[in-house]
Design a protein around this motif. Structure first.
Motif, PDB file in Angstrom:
ATOM      1  N   UNK A 188      56.760  91.430  12.828  1.00  0.00           N
ATOM      2  CA  UNK A 188      56.560  91.214  14.257  1.00  0.00           C
ATOM      3  C   UNK A 188      57.326  92.257  15.063  1.00  0.00           C
ATOM      4  N   UNK A 189      56.944  92.439  16.350  1.00  0.00           N
ATOM      5  CA  UNK A 189      57.704  93.363  17.204  1.00  0.00           C
ATOM      6  C   UNK A 189      59.185  93.000  17.199  1.00  0.00           C
ATOM      7  N   UNK A 190      60.028  94.018  17.159  1.00  0.00           N
ATOM      8  CA  UNK A 190      61.467  93.838  17.049  1.00  0.00           C
ATOM      9  C   UNK A 190      61.992  94.287  15.707  1.00  0.00           C
ATOM     10  N   UNK A 191      61.093  94.411  14.733  1.00  0.00           N
ATOM     11  CA  UNK A 191      61.493  94.877  13.399  1.00  0.00           C
ATOM     12  C   UNK A 191      60.543  95.958  12.900  1.00  0.00           C
ATOM     13  N   UNK A 226      47.776  93.562  20.105  1.00  0.00           N
ATOM     14  CA  UNK A 226      48.116  92.154  20.132  1.00  0.00           C
ATOM     15  C   UNK A 226      49.043  91.830  18.950  1.00  0.00           C
ATOM     16  N   UNK A 227      49.886  90.813  19.082  1.00  0.00           N
ATOM     17  CA  UNK A 227      50.827  90.476  17.997  1.00  0.00           C
ATOM     18  C   UNK A 227      50.138  90.286  16.654  1.00  0.00           C
ATOM     19  N   UNK A 260      62.390 103.451  18.884  1.00  0.00           N
ATOM     20  CA  UNK A 260      61.586 102.313  19.340  1.00  0.00           C
ATOM     21  C   UNK A 260      60.139 102.541  18.890  1.00  0.00           C
ATOM     22  N   UNK A 261      59.576 101.570  18.191  1.00  0.00           N
ATOM     23  CA  UNK A 261      58.214 101.689  17.671  1.00  0.00           C
ATOM     24  C   UNK A 261      57.283 100.790  18.466  1.00  0.00           C
ATOM     25  N   UNK A 262      56.370 101.404  19.207  1.00  0.00           N
ATOM     26  CA  UNK A 262      55.364 100.686  19.983  1.00  0.00           C
ATOM     27  C   UNK A 262      54.033 100.813  19.266  1.00  0.00           C
ATOM     28  N   UNK A 263      53.233  99.774  19.339  1.00  0.00           N
ATOM     29  CA  UNK A 263      51.928  99.796  18.669  1.00  0.00           C
ATOM     30  C   UNK A 263      50.840  99.670  19.732  1.00  0.00           C
ATOM     31  N   UNK A 283      44.457 101.495  15.694  1.00  0.00           N
ATOM     32  CA  UNK A 283      45.868 101.152  15.797  1.00  0.00           C
ATOM     33  C   UNK A 283      46.709 102.417  15.625  1.00  0.00           C
ATOM     34  N   UNK A 284      47.641 102.626  16.542  1.00  0.00           N
ATOM     35  CA  UNK A 284      48.451 103.845  16.566  1.00  0.00           C
ATOM     36  C   UNK A 284      49.909 103.490  16.807  1.00  0.00           C
ATOM     37  N   UNK A 285      50.827 104.120  16.075  1.00  0.00           N
ATOM     38  CA  UNK A 285      52.255 103.928  16.290  1.00  0.00           C
ATOM     39  C   UNK A 285      52.755 104.988  17.267  1.00  0.00           C
ATOM     40  N   UNK A 286      53.475 104.527  18.281  1.00  0.00           N
ATOM     41  CA  UNK A 286      54.026 105.418  19.298  1.00  0.00           C
ATOM     42  C   UNK A 286      55.546 105.285  19.239  1.00  0.00           C
ATOM     43  N   UNK A 287      56.227 106.383  18.951  1.00  0.00           N
ATOM     44  CA  UNK A 287      57.668 106.355  18.740  1.00  0.00           C
ATOM     45  C   UNK A 287      58.400 106.936  19.938  1.00  0.00           C
TER      46      UNK A 287
END
Length: 567
Positions: A328-331, A317-318, A278-281, A288-292
């Motif tokens: 977009x979130x989900x991909x 934000x999107x 799961x990739x959260x931003x 901006x940071x990616x949180x896995x």
């Protein structure tokens, strides 16, 4: 005190907006009234309980050698700016300006203010110092609720230790830990001491004292064997080893046009949640940071803040996400991403044959090897522990309970003394910044916690140590001179013997008097009636057990003292 003179406006019905038991009962029993959201007036009964709670705390603080202060509640912004917390505290801090345009704050806590006083310590010979106060604090809670449990204005006992070295701080910390255990035992508040995040306070360690209650907003993870307890913001657990299989030589794209969630990918494409990344931003201190995370695990935001040392972190934000990653979130995924920090949960370490988003809408990647395909910059424990996972100490299945924080102790270190220029001359003549600890108890929240854990279907059941009155003499048949005379004699005799007693001399029906006594929660009730006196007796009722016994009038005072465990 005579009930006819007491202002205690009891209600027969529960207030419509009360959710917690303590909120409902403190309003119904005439202890508090709300002025506006998060701000409560304490009526005479509550003031009496508050005074008793404060006295218990004061006695235990004196026992460990602490000295009482009284510091201002209004603070100049400059002191908070020097510590760096003027910005960190954000919208929770009430801020204002005086007529000269100077920035001011209503104190949320007093680390900075006590540190300014410590500038005059001068020498290590004046250390250690333990200082404390009872002071009103102000916090602009976004969602005040549950009566006194979550408010915007409250009384805190906050204390601070100043020591020369870490060994001294350890001693001060343990003195407070033991004092807090005694305080909550005397108040009748069941607590669990748990490991906790230090949050905006900073420092190397902290322990929360949590009272289990359904009204609490915190989650405590604890081992039934008793060897581990932590706030969910700090808790860890053992993870079962995972066999991933051989994997693929390189990630492989596949179309997922209608799968935008972990569950949809699992149902439509047969990818179990624990095999998904799961990739959260997040925006962490403006970047901006990616949180896995593993697909079946939830992120604890406080763990993210603690791991990064961030001043501020929020979900992106999107539009920020699309601009940076093109999807977009989900991909979303971190495969091939460069130029952005990547933070991963420890549960993903050494995993392969995983599935994640491809940063193209409606497309995912399978066969992902985390070490090979993702440039993880930092690993940390970020996930939320759930009930049933193995204890990190002994392997026993953990339980998760809802609780309210009633006390919190911190090892602060030298953050505040360094920032505010506190120095003492050490044994070798060199200047040293003293090392601090901070220790808090919310007084009104402690009152509410007592009610949460001491009530029944009739009302509050105050422990004797904090009850607004220890006993109430209920006078029935007020037109009977013998009844009134006996009630007055019992009332005067108990008061002379040191019992804090209330005389219910109101012109009310017996049932109304009994209901009020039970609702208010006075530990002992003595009922004087014409029928009882005809037999030379009065009735003695224990509020906690609701048992009533008949005793001779001459023995009544001694029996009351015995029930109250008084000499």
């Amino acid at each position: 005190m005579r009930w006819s003179q007491l202002y205690a406006p009891t209600l027969r019905e529960d207030p419509a907006d009360a959710d917690a038991a303590s909120h409902r009962l403190l309003v119904r029993a005439g202890f508090v009234r709300q002025l506006m959201a998060g701000h409560y007036s304490l009526l005479p009964l509550a003031v009496r309980v508050r005074a008793r709670v404060i006295e218990v705390i004061r006695e235990e603080m004196t026992r460990i050698g602490a000295q009482e202060f009284s510091l201002p509640a209004l603070h100049p912004a400059e002191i908070w700016r020097r510590s760096g917390r003027w910005e960190v505290m954000g919208e929770e801090m009430f801020r204002l300006r005086d007529r000269r345009g100077a920035d001011l704050a209503l104190g949320m806590t007093h680390e900075e203010i006590f540190a300014t006083l410590a500038r005059e310590l001068g020498s290590y010979r004046r250390l250690p110092q333990l200082w404390y106060q009872f002071q009103t604090k102000f916090r602009d809670e976004p969602r005040p609720k549950s009566g006194l449990l979550r408010v915007r204005e409250f009384t805190m006992k906050d204390s601070y230790s100043f020591d020369l070295a870490p060994e001294g701080l350890d001693r001060s910390f343990e003195l407070h830990r033991a004092a807090y255990e005694r305080i909550f035992a005397r108040l009748g508040v069941p607590v669990v001491a748990v490991q906790a995040s230090s949050g905006s306070m900073g420092g190397s360690a902290s322990v929360e004292f949590m009272c289990p209650t359904d009204a609490g907003e915190d989650l405590v993870v604890r081992c039934p064997a008793g060897d581990y307890a932590a706030n969910v913001e700090k808790a860890t657990a053992r993870l079962a080893p995972v066999e991933d299989g051989p994997g693929l030589p390189a990630p492989e794209r596949f179309d997922t046009p209608d799968a935008r969630t972990i569950e949809e990918l699992a149902v439509q494409h047969g990818v179990p949640a624990d095999r998904q990344i799961k990739t959260l931003v997040y925006v962490v201190d403006g970047r901006l940071t990616l949180v896995l995370m593993r697909g079946d695990h939830a992120l604890v935001e406080q763990k993210l803040t603690d791991a990064t040392g961030a001043v501020a972190a929020r979900p992106a934000h999107p539009e920020e996400i699309v601009e940076a990653l093109g999807a977009r979130p989900g991909s979303l995924g971190a495969v091939g991403v460069t130029g952005l920090p990547v933070l991963a949960d420890e549960a993903l370490r050494d995993r392969h044959a995983m599935t994640t988003g491809a940063n193209t809408d409606g497309v995912h990647l399978r066969g992902v090897d985390v070490a090979r395909d993702i440039a993880v910059g930092r690993w940390a424990d970020l996930r939320e522990v759930t009930a049933g996972e193995p204890c990190p100490c002994c392997g026993t299945p953990l339980e998760v309970v809802r609780a309210v924080e009633v006390g919190h102790i911190f090892k602060l270190g030298t953050r505040y003394t360094e920032a505010l220029g506190v120095r003492v001359l050490g044994p070798d003549g060199a200047e040293v910044a003293p090392i601090m600890g901070s220790y808090g108890i919310g007084v009104e929240r402690a009152m509410a916690a007592i009610v949460e854990t001491h009530h029944d279907d009739a009302g509050i059941v105050w422990p004797v140590a904090v009850a607004p009155f220890e006993a109430v003499v209920v006078l029935l048949n007020a037109d009977d001179d013998q009844v009134r005379g006996t009630a007055e004699e019992l009332y005067a005799g108990l008061a002379a013997g040191g019992v804090d007693v209330l005389l219910d001399d109101r012109d009310e029906r017996p049932g109304a008097k009994f209901k009020d006594a039970e609702l208010v929660g006075i530990p002992c009730r003595v009922t004087v009636s014409r029928r009882g006196l005809a037999a030379g007796t009065v009735e003695l009722t224990d509020r906690a057990t609701r048992e009533t016994v008949t005793v001779p009038v001459a023995e009544a005072a001694d029996r009351v003292r015995a029930l109250l465990h008084r000499p």
